[in-house]
Design a protein around this motif. Structure first.
Motif, PDB file in Angstrom:
ATOM      1  N   SER A 109       0.828  -1.212   0.000  1.00 62.57           N
ATOM      2  CA  SER A 109       0.000   0.000   0.000  1.00 62.57           C
ATOM      3  C   SER A 109       0.859   1.258   0.000  1.00 62.57           C
ATOM      4  N   GLU A 110       2.010   1.217   0.677  1.00 60.06           N
ATOM      5  CA  GLU A 110       2.905   2.378   0.696  1.00 60.06           C
ATOM      6  C   GLU A 110       3.529   2.635  -0.669  1.00 60.06           C
ATOM      7  N   LEU A 111       3.520   1.604  -1.522  1.00 58.74           N
ATOM      8  CA  LEU A 111       4.047   1.741  -2.880  1.00 58.74           C
ATOM      9  C   LEU A 111       2.937   1.955  -3.903  1.00 58.74           C
ATOM     10  N   GLY A 112       1.692   2.046  -3.415  1.00 58.61           N
ATOM     11  CA  GLY A 112       0.569   2.292  -4.315  1.00 58.61           C
ATOM     12  C   GLY A 112      -0.028   1.049  -4.929  1.00 58.61           C
ATOM     13  N   LEU A 113       0.346  -0.130  -4.407  1.00 54.54           N
ATOM     14  CA  LEU A 113      -0.172  -1.391  -4.932  1.00 54.54           C
ATOM     15  C   LEU A 113      -1.317  -1.906  -4.063  1.00 54.54           C
ATOM     16  N   PRO A 114      -2.187  -2.745  -4.629  1.00 52.82           N
ATOM     17  CA  PRO A 114      -3.224  -3.376  -3.809  1.00 52.82           C
ATOM     18  C   PRO A 114      -2.614  -4.441  -2.902  1.00 52.82           C
ATOM     19  N   GLU A 115      -3.405  -4.930  -1.972  1.00 53.10           N
ATOM     20  CA  GLU A 115      -2.949  -5.988  -1.060  1.00 53.10           C
ATOM     21  C   GLU A 115      -2.454  -7.204  -1.844  1.00 53.10           C
ATOM     22  N   ASP A 116      -3.216  -7.589  -2.835  1.00 57.49           N
ATOM     23  CA  ASP A 116      -2.859  -8.694  -3.732  1.00 57.49           C
ATOM     24  C   ASP A 116      -3.203  -8.249  -5.153  1.00 57.49           C
TER      25      ASP A 116
ATOM     26  N   GLY B  21      -0.026  -8.104   1.097  1.00 57.94           N
ATOM     27  CA  GLY B  21       0.341  -6.763   1.526  1.00 57.94           C
ATOM     28  C   GLY B  21       1.800  -6.398   1.343  1.00 57.94           C
ATOM     29  N   GLN B  22       2.579  -7.270   0.690  1.00 61.64           N
ATOM     30  CA  GLN B  22       3.995  -7.000   0.476  1.00 61.64           C
ATOM     31  C   GLN B  22       4.328  -7.059  -1.014  1.00 61.64           C
TER      32      GLN B  22
END
Length: 218
Positions: free
Chosen positions: A84-91, A128-129
Motif C-alpha cells: 500500500s505504501e508503494l501504491g499497490l493493492p494488497e494482492d 500486503g507485500q
C-alpha cells in the motif's frame, strides 16, 4: 449571383484571420508545454511519484516520473515498504511500458542490482507485500541478442554459467524435432539479497522474449 466588391474585400481577409488564429493557437500550446512539468530538466518528484524511502511509486504517476528521470528504484524484502505504501493493492499487480528504455535499480538485502535498457516492468504484490518485480529488457526480441543479454548478467546476478551453455544446440534440436510451440530456458534463481530468475522463450515464428524476475530472498 455576382459577388459585390465589399464581399470580396471581406473574403480576402478570411485566410489571414484564420492564419492569425492558427498561429495564436500554436503559440498558446507552445507556452503551455513550456510551462509543463514534463519539460523541466530535473522536476521535483511529488509524494505520489516517489515513496518515503526514495523508491519509485508503483503507480501511473510513479512510472511517469521514472520516464522523465530515466530511472526506476525498487526495494524488495526486508526494509522495503508495504504494498500500500508503494501504491499497490494488497494482492495484485501493476505493469508499465516506458516511453524510452530506463535504468532500474533494485535493492535486496545488502545487494543492489542495476539493469539498464528496460522497456517494461511488472510489479506483483501478495499479502500486503511486494512479492516480485519482473523486468523486460529492450532489444531482446531475437534469440542471439536475448542470449547475449542473459550471459552479460550471469556474473552480477550470481547465476551458474553452466546453465547458459549449449543453448544454441538445444534450440537447434527443438527446431529439428518440430515438437511443441515454444522452447523455454529458465536460469536461476540465484542466491543473494534477491532471488533473480531469467527466462528465455523462443517461438516457432522466430520471435524471442526475455524477462528477469526479482523476488525477496528466502
Amino acid at each position: 449571383m455576382p459577388v459585390s466588391a465589399r464581399a470580396r474585400r471581406l473574403l480576402s481577409w478570411l485566410p489571414a484571420a484564420l492564419l492569425v488564429l492558427i498561429i495564436g493557437g500554436v503559440v498558446f500550446a507552445s507556452f503551455a508545454i513550456q510551462e509543463s512539468w514534463w519539460t523541466e530538466e530535473n522536476p521535483a518528484a511529488s509524494t505520489d511519484q516517489k515513496a518515503s524511502d526514495g523508491s519509485t511509486m508503483l503507480t501511473d504517476a510513479g512510472f511517469d516520473y521514472a520516464n522523465v528521470e530515466g530511472v526506476a528504484r525498487v526495494r524488495l524484502g526486508e526494509g522495503g515498504l508495504t504494498a500500500s505504501e508503494l501504491g499497490l493493492p494488497e494482492d495484485g499487480e501493476k505493469s508499465a511500458e516506458f516511453r524510452r528504455p530506463v535504468r532500474v535499480v533494485i535493492a535486496g538485502g545488502e545487494d543492489v542490482y542495476v539493469v539498464d535498457d528496460i522497456a517494461a516492468l511488472t510489479a506483483v504484490s501478495a499479502d500486503g507485500q511486494l512479492d516480485s518485480v519482473t523486468l523486460f529488457p529492450d532489444g531482446a526480441s531475437l534469440w542471439p541478442a536475448a542470449v547475449a543479454q542473459m550471459r552479460s548478467h550471469a556474473a552480477s546476478f550470481g547465476w551458474d554459467a553452466s546453465e547458459l551453455e549449449g543453448l544454441d544446440d538445444r534450440l537447434a534440436e527443438f527446431n529439428r524435432t518440430g515438437e511443441g510451440d515454444t522452447f523455454t530456458v529458465v536460469v536461476g534463481p540465484s542466491d543473494g539479497g534477491a532471488q533473480v530468475t531469467g527466462t528465455l522463450t523462443y517461438y516457432r515464428s522466430g520471435a524471442t522474449t526475455m524477462d528477469l524476475t526479482f523476488e525477496p530472498a528466502e
